[in-house]
Scaffold this motif. Structure first.
Motif, PDB file in Angstrom:
ATOM      1  N   ARG A   1       0.966  -1.103  -0.110  1.00 32.59           N
ATOM      2  CA  ARG A   1      -0.057  -0.065  -0.093  1.00 32.59           C
ATOM      3  C   ARG A   1       0.786   1.406  -0.082  1.00 32.59           C
ATOM      4  O   ARG A   1       0.620   2.126  -0.849  1.00 32.59           O
ATOM      5  CB  ARG A   1      -1.031   0.017   1.427  1.00 32.59           C
ATOM      6  CG  ARG A   1      -1.785   1.255   1.262  1.00 32.59           C
ATOM      7  CD  ARG A   1      -2.707   1.156   2.434  1.00 32.59           C
ATOM      8  NE  ARG A   1      -3.177  -0.068   3.120  1.00 32.59           N
ATOM      9  CZ  ARG A   1      -2.688  -0.365   4.209  1.00 32.59           C
ATOM     10  NH1 ARG A   1      -2.058   0.133   5.019  1.00 32.59           N
ATOM     11  NH2 ARG A   1      -3.265  -1.733   4.783  1.00 32.59           N
ATOM     12  N   LEU A   2       1.890   1.345   0.714  1.00 34.82           N
ATOM     13  CA  LEU A   2       2.801   2.485   0.876  1.00 34.82           C
ATOM     14  C   LEU A   2       3.731   2.769  -0.375  1.00 34.82           C
ATOM     15  O   LEU A   2       3.588   3.829  -0.931  1.00 34.82           O
ATOM     16  CB  LEU A   2       3.706   2.349   2.071  1.00 34.82           C
ATOM     17  CG  LEU A   2       3.201   2.589   3.501  1.00 34.82           C
ATOM     18  CD1 LEU A   2       4.340   2.280   4.519  1.00 34.82           C
ATOM     19  CD2 LEU A   2       3.208   4.132   3.568  1.00 34.82           C
ATOM     20  N   THR A   3       4.172   1.669  -0.756  1.00 37.74           N
ATOM     21  CA  THR A   3       4.893   1.811  -2.113  1.00 37.74           C
ATOM     22  C   THR A   3       4.206   2.222  -3.145  1.00 37.74           C
ATOM     23  O   THR A   3       4.373   3.093  -3.953  1.00 37.74           O
ATOM     24  CB  THR A   3       5.602   0.500  -2.446  1.00 37.74           C
ATOM     25  OG1 THR A   3       6.225  -0.158  -1.161  1.00 37.74           O
ATOM     26  CG2 THR A   3       6.473   0.406  -3.469  1.00 37.74           C
ATOM     27  N   LEU A   4       2.896   1.526  -3.344  1.00 40.06           N
ATOM     28  CA  LEU A   4       2.013   1.813  -4.689  1.00 40.06           C
ATOM     29  C   LEU A   4       1.343   3.068  -4.456  1.00 40.06           C
ATOM     30  O   LEU A   4       1.093   3.888  -5.442  1.00 40.06           O
ATOM     31  CB  LEU A   4       1.295   0.659  -4.920  1.00 40.06           C
ATOM     32  CG  LEU A   4       1.930  -0.776  -5.289  1.00 40.06           C
ATOM     33  CD1 LEU A   4       0.905  -1.938  -5.183  1.00 40.06           C
ATOM     34  CD2 LEU A   4       2.714  -0.562  -6.547  1.00 40.06           C
ATOM     35  N   SER A   5       0.679   3.549  -3.255  1.00 42.07           N
ATOM     36  CA  SER A   5       0.025   4.678  -3.234  1.00 42.07           C
ATOM     37  C   SER A   5       1.026   5.918  -3.145  1.00 42.07           C
ATOM     38  O   SER A   5       0.566   6.911  -3.884  1.00 42.07           O
ATOM     39  CB  SER A   5      -0.738   4.672  -1.814  1.00 42.07           C
ATOM     40  OG  SER A   5       0.102   4.574  -0.591  1.00 42.07           O
ATOM     41  N   ASN A   6       2.214   5.859  -2.585  1.00 47.70           N
ATOM     42  CA  ASN A   6       3.121   6.819  -2.832  1.00 47.70           C
ATOM     43  C   ASN A   6       3.618   7.089  -4.482  1.00 47.70           C
ATOM     44  O   ASN A   6       3.974   8.112  -4.724  1.00 47.70           O
ATOM     45  CB  ASN A   6       4.358   6.539  -2.132  1.00 47.70           C
ATOM     46  CG  ASN A   6       4.158   6.742  -0.485  1.00 47.70           C
ATOM     47  OD1 ASN A   6       3.114   7.467  -0.123  1.00 47.70           O
ATOM     48  ND2 ASN A   6       4.956   6.276   0.192  1.00 47.70           N
TER      49      ASN A   6
END
Length: 121
Positions: free
Chosen positions: A19-24
């Motif tokens: 989530r962090l990697t892709l949403s960022n």
């Protein structure tokens, strides 16, 4: 409009990293903790890609891919397996089910983004 990616993994920690990697990186996400939930969450939703774990309770990644491939709207959806399994027979089973690619855990966020960009063009 940002690309929509479905992430499916029974590990809360792995989903958080995804989530962090892709949403960022600007991607919109749908999430599920197993294959059954994924089928319910994605039902009719427009998607650009799916990233799924292999070993999950209820419905594993291979069976999830088979069920997704049976739906006309998702027949050509890029699906990447994300798993600790690196055995050739598991990769072949994933490929036979319709997986587009394979990432072995643990992964680096840069590695994941490189694969996502390559798959989504």
């Amino acid at each position: 409009m940002s690309k929509r990616i479905m992430i499916v993994d029974d590990s809360v920690t792995v989903r958080q990293v995804l989530r962090l990697t892709l949403s960022n990186a600007g991607y919109e996400l749908l999430e599920a903790c197993d294959g059954e939930e994924a089928l319910n969450v994605m039902s009719g939703e427009p998607l650009d890609m799916m990233i799924t774990d292999l070993n999950m309770p209820k419905l594993d990644g291979i069976e999830l891919i088979k069920k997704v491939r049976q739906k006309p709207e998702y027949r050509f959806l890029p699906i990447v397996m994300l798993t600790t399994e690196s055995a050739d027979e598991k990769k072949q089973a994933g490929k036979s089910a319709g997986a587009s690619g394979w990432i072995v855990k643990p992964f680096k966020p840069e590695q994941l983004l490189k694969v996502v960009k390559m798959v989504l063009g």
